[in-house]
Design an enzyme around this catalytic site. Structure first.
Site, PDB file in Angstrom:
ATOM      1  CB  SER A  82     -31.974 -29.909  -7.097  1.00 55.12           C
ATOM      2  OG  SER A  82     -31.415 -30.882  -6.261  1.00 55.12           O
ATOM      3  NE  ARG A  90     -24.648 -32.688 -11.792  1.00 60.11           N
ATOM      4  CZ  ARG A  90     -25.387 -31.774 -11.200  1.00 60.11           C
ATOM      5  NH1 ARG A  90     -26.696 -31.905 -11.200  1.00 60.11           N
ATOM      6  NH2 ARG A  90     -24.833 -30.736 -10.624  1.00 60.11           N
ATOM      7  CE  LYS A 110     -28.184 -21.773  -5.010  1.00 60.51           C
ATOM      8  NZ  LYS A 110     -27.219 -22.863  -4.890  1.00 60.51           N
ATOM      9  CG  HIS A 151     -28.372 -34.993  -4.363  1.00 64.84           C
ATOM     10  ND1 HIS A 151     -29.556 -34.309  -4.465  1.00 64.84           N
ATOM     11  CD2 HIS A 151     -27.405 -34.117  -4.715  1.00 64.84           C
ATOM     12  CE1 HIS A 151     -29.325 -33.066  -4.867  1.00 64.84           C
ATOM     13  NE2 HIS A 151     -28.024 -32.928  -5.031  1.00 64.84           N
TER      14      HIS A 151
END
Ligand code: ADP
Length: 155
Positions: A128, A91, A42, A18
């Protein structure tokens, strides 16, 4: 007029992936709002206040950065705060496919443009979820997250 962008995400926790994107975006914008999206369905490892505190600590000396949390659509947040750009990091091809649909929807829905920055090779593997897995299993995460947050994580 100020060039404002929002960087939305979960940041559970913020990683060197990040910060790579944030640091490289800083010269492009006058103001960058890091926005922690809260999805009630979540489960998160760190509560939202802790995640905000971590990011604020990393960027304590960067006046261009604001940290907030939000619920609802990112385009609605952009309209509310008068922000014209969404920032996202890419990514791999899976990120691209996923982000493409969202970015096209956000442009159609809210007339908000998404700006993508490609991950740096040193941080492209970091996520993460990998950090959470290593942390939960007692491994060393110090090469994966900003050093400023290690203390908060281990509190
Ligand atoms: P989300 O749940 O919205 O994907 P994340 O916190 O996982 O939230 O990610 C927020 C943004 O940061 C996304 O655009 C993601 O692609 C980007 N990102 C995460 N890790 C990296 C990395 N290692 N390199 C580049 N971008 C990354």
């Amino acid at each position: 007029m100020k060039r404002k962008a929002v960087f939305p995400g979960s940041f559970d926790p913020i990683t060197l992936g990040h910060t790579d994107i944030i640091n490289r975006a800083l010269p492009l914008f006058d103001e960058l709002t890091i926005a922690i999206g809260i999805n009630i369905n979540k489960k998160y490892m760190f509560d939202v206040d802790t995640r905000i505190r971590m990011i604020e600590k990393v960027y304590a000396n960067e006046p261009k950065i604001k940290v907030i949390s939000y619920t609802g659509l990112t385009v609605d947040l952009c309209h509310k705060l008068n922000i014209d750009f969404i920032l996202r990091g890419l990514r791999n091809p899976a990120d691209f496919e996923f982000e493409k649909a969202i970015a096209q929807t956000n442009r159609k829905l809210g007339n908000v443009e998404t700006v993508f920055l490609l991950t740096g090779p040193e941080t492209s593997y970091i996520s993460s979820s990998i950090v959470r897995d290593i942390y939960k299993n007692g491994g060393d995460i110090s090469d994966l997250v900003p050093k400023e947050i290690l203390k908060i994580i281990n509190q």
